[in-house]
Design a protein around this motif. Sequence first.
Motif, PDB file in Angstrom:
ATOM      1  N   LYS A  18       4.144   7.323   1.716  1.00 45.77           N
ATOM      2  CA  LYS A  18       4.009   5.877   1.512  1.00 45.77           C
ATOM      3  C   LYS A  18       2.535   5.536   1.339  1.00 45.77           C
ATOM      4  O   LYS A  18       1.664   6.265   1.798  1.00 45.77           O
ATOM      5  N   PHE A  19       2.287   4.405   0.711  1.00 50.99           N
ATOM      6  CA  PHE A  19       0.937   3.862   0.688  1.00 50.99           C
ATOM      7  C   PHE A  19       0.624   3.340   2.084  1.00 50.99           C
ATOM      8  O   PHE A  19       1.521   2.918   2.811  1.00 50.99           O
ATOM      9  N   ILE A  20      -0.651   3.338   2.442  1.00 48.25           N
ATOM     10  CA  ILE A  20      -1.023   2.935   3.794  1.00 48.25           C
ATOM     11  C   ILE A  20      -0.586   1.513   4.132  1.00 48.25           C
ATOM     12  O   ILE A  20      -0.182   1.235   5.250  1.00 48.25           O
ATOM     13  N   PHE A  21      -0.613   0.621   3.153  1.00 46.92           N
ATOM     14  CA  PHE A  21      -0.224  -0.762   3.442  1.00 46.92           C
ATOM     15  C   PHE A  21       1.284  -0.908   3.645  1.00 46.92           C
ATOM     16  O   PHE A  21       1.753  -1.954   4.085  1.00 46.92           O
ATOM     17  N   GLU A  22       2.044   0.147   3.369  1.00 39.07           N
ATOM     18  CA  GLU A  22       3.490   0.130   3.603  1.00 39.07           C
ATOM     19  C   GLU A  22       3.863   0.770   4.942  1.00 39.07           C
ATOM     20  O   GLU A  22       5.016   0.737   5.341  1.00 39.07           O
ATOM     21  N   MET A  23       2.890   1.382   5.628  1.00 43.34           N
ATOM     22  CA  MET A  23       3.160   2.096   6.875  1.00 43.34           C
ATOM     23  C   MET A  23       3.168   1.153   8.073  1.00 43.34           C
ATOM     24  O   MET A  23       2.390   0.206   8.129  1.00 43.34           O
ATOM     25  N   ASP A  24       4.033   1.467   9.045  1.00 42.89           N
ATOM     26  CA  ASP A  24       3.976   0.748  10.309  1.00 42.89           C
ATOM     27  C   ASP A  24       2.951   1.466  11.200  1.00 42.89           C
ATOM     28  O   ASP A  24       2.373   2.491  10.826  1.00 42.89           O
ATOM     29  N   ASN A  25       2.711   0.939  12.393  1.00 40.51           N
ATOM     30  CA  ASN A  25       1.670   1.475  13.269  1.00 40.51           C
ATOM     31  C   ASN A  25       1.921   2.939  13.630  1.00 40.51           C
ATOM     32  O   ASN A  25       0.995   3.748  13.622  1.00 40.51           O
ATOM     33  N   GLU A  26       3.160   3.288  13.918  1.00 42.06           N
ATOM     34  CA  GLU A  26       3.483   4.672  14.285  1.00 42.06           C
ATOM     35  C   GLU A  26       3.222   5.622  13.117  1.00 42.06           C
ATOM     36  O   GLU A  26       2.669   6.707  13.298  1.00 42.06           O
ATOM     37  N   GLU A  27       3.580   5.222  11.909  1.00 42.56           N
ATOM     38  CA  GLU A  27       3.347   6.058  10.730  1.00 42.56           C
ATOM     39  C   GLU A  27       1.849   6.228  10.467  1.00 42.56           C
ATOM     40  O   GLU A  27       1.402   7.310  10.082  1.00 42.56           O
ATOM     41  N   MET A  28       1.062   5.174  10.695  1.00 40.86           N
ATOM     42  CA  MET A  28      -0.390   5.278  10.511  1.00 40.86           C
ATOM     43  C   MET A  28      -0.992   6.230  11.541  1.00 40.86           C
ATOM     44  O   MET A  28      -1.881   7.014  11.217  1.00 40.86           O
TER      45      MET A  28
END
Length: 74
Positions: A18-28
Amino acid sequence: MEEQNYNPILVRYGGAKKFIFEMDNEEMQQAAYSIVRRAKEQAFSKGLPIYFSKGGVLMAEFPDGRIETVKKAS
């Protein structure tokens, strides 16, 4: 600590789904962990440290596990 010059090792491969702006906090957090792990693997395999900031202080982590404060230029 003796001043040394290094060429940076750039982590140029991703693999994010995913693009970073599509990630939730856990994914980041997972992506950040993966980036740090790959940077350490690349640098440490060449005997080089990684550099990071902690509390506004520049630090270096070495392949042997040492962590040192990097001397700031005055």
